[in-house]
Design an enzyme around this catalytic site. Structure first.
Site, PDB file in Angstrom:
ATOM      1  CB  SER A  88      -1.295   0.129   0.655  1.00 51.48           C
ATOM      2  OG  SER A  88      -0.011   0.190   2.547  1.00 51.48           O
ATOM      3  CB  SER A  90       0.414   3.368   4.758  1.00 54.01           C
ATOM      4  OG  SER A  90       0.795   2.038   4.824  1.00 54.01           O
ATOM      5  CE  LYS A 145       0.909   1.661   8.823  1.00 55.90           C
ATOM      6  NZ  LYS A 145       0.261   2.676   7.757  1.00 55.90           N
ATOM      7  CB  SER A 246      -0.845   6.299   7.324  1.00 53.00           C
ATOM      8  OG  SER A 246      -0.351   5.368   8.701  1.00 53.00           O
TER       9      SER A 246
END
Length: 298
Positions: A88, A90, A145, A246
């Site tokens: 993705s 994010s 992350k 996100s």
């Protein structure tokens, strides 16, 4: 899925390892002994007969062949490096869809590959690290992350989309430094995203902000509408670099240390999937390789 693959890999390694060991120290010796006894009772055997006596079954032959390879794969994947694909956007602009990354598995401690229990404590994440972890609400899914808050920190995220960090033991909250504001090459619904340099600890990296999107404060957890979080001991507060796109600690909570998989350290290959509306290629087939993205991650 990742945990299932690890379990299958461990089982295959154990099964082939047992067969390899039995063949090396038990079965082959018995065959040699049997061959010697037969030769002592005859005037000698031709090579075809000897080969037949010493021949391995297909299972033993294949197990002996693949065990060293599968064992090395298990060791490397479980304790050294594991490849991951970015699914993705994010973490844009740092990581893009189609990036394939290497994750340093030993960065935060050696863990067993099935139960993920820590065997040796090597270190802890630092502010600014990009980490892969098992998603707390569903540990069967891996997320990636950036570490923003460390244990004991107080984190605030303002309506102006600024991060403020009050480290454990300190009395003031300091805004994270931002610089070099410019229009990025990325856009959402035709509106360009804004790119900024952010300084988290010793790490300077890019983030993206959507100027047309308001932050979803009402969706914050664990206290909807409250933009302040105190990071518990043994946990971390993580955010995506694509801040307005996100799903991170603001919305589902903190990451326990035991959920950490490792530290993202490099992009080993990057595929492009851009295609026009008239393309007949399936969406999973790459349209190119982004060689300029291969290298270390910051």
């Amino acid at each position: 899925m990742a945990n299932t693959f690890s379990l299958i890999l461990v089982i295959i390694t154990l099964v082939t390892g047992v067969i390899w060991a039995l063949e090396k120290w038990v079965w082959s010796k018995k065959k040699k002994q049997k061959l010697a006894e037969i030769e002592a009772q005859t005037n000698g055997l031709d090579s075809a007969t000897k080969e037949k006596i010493m021949r391995q079954s297909w299972m033993v032959e294949n197990s002996v062949s693949i065990f060293p390879v599968i064992a090395i794969v298990l060791i490397v994947r479980s304790f050294i490096y594991e490849p991951f694909q970015i699914p993705s956007g994010s973490m844009m602009p740092t990581l893009l869809v189609g990036d394939f990354i290497l994750v340093e598995k030993y960065a935060y401690g050696l863990k067993d590959p099935v139960m993920h229990k820590q065997i040796v404590n090597v270190g802890d994440p630092k502010r600014g690290d990009i980490v892969v972890f098992r998603y707390p609400p569903n540990p069967s899914i891996d997320y990636i992350k950036r570490v923003v808050g460390l244990p004991g920190d107080t984190i605030r995220y303002s309506s102006k989309k600024r991060v403020c960090i009050q480290p454990k033991g300190e009395s003031t909250c300091k805004l994270v430094a931002l610089s070099d504001v410019k229009e990025s090459r990325f856009n959402l619904n035709g509106i360009p995203l804004i790119q900024l340099d952010e300084q988290l600890g010793k790490v300077k990296h890019n983030i993206l902000i959507d100027p047309a999107r308001r932050d979803r404060v009402s969706a914050y957890q664990p206290r909807p509408g409250v933009n302040e979080w105190i990071v518990p001991e043994g946990h971390y507060f993580v955010m995506g670099d694509n801040r307005d796109n996100s799903a991170d600690s603001r919305y589902w909570g903190f990451v326990p240390k035991e959920n950490l998989v490792g530290k993202a350290v490099a992009i080993w290959i990057s595929f492009e999937f851009d295609r026009d509306e008239h393309s007949i290629l399936p969406s999973w087939i790459p349209t190119g390789v982004r060689f300029n993205r291969i290298g270390s991650i910051k």
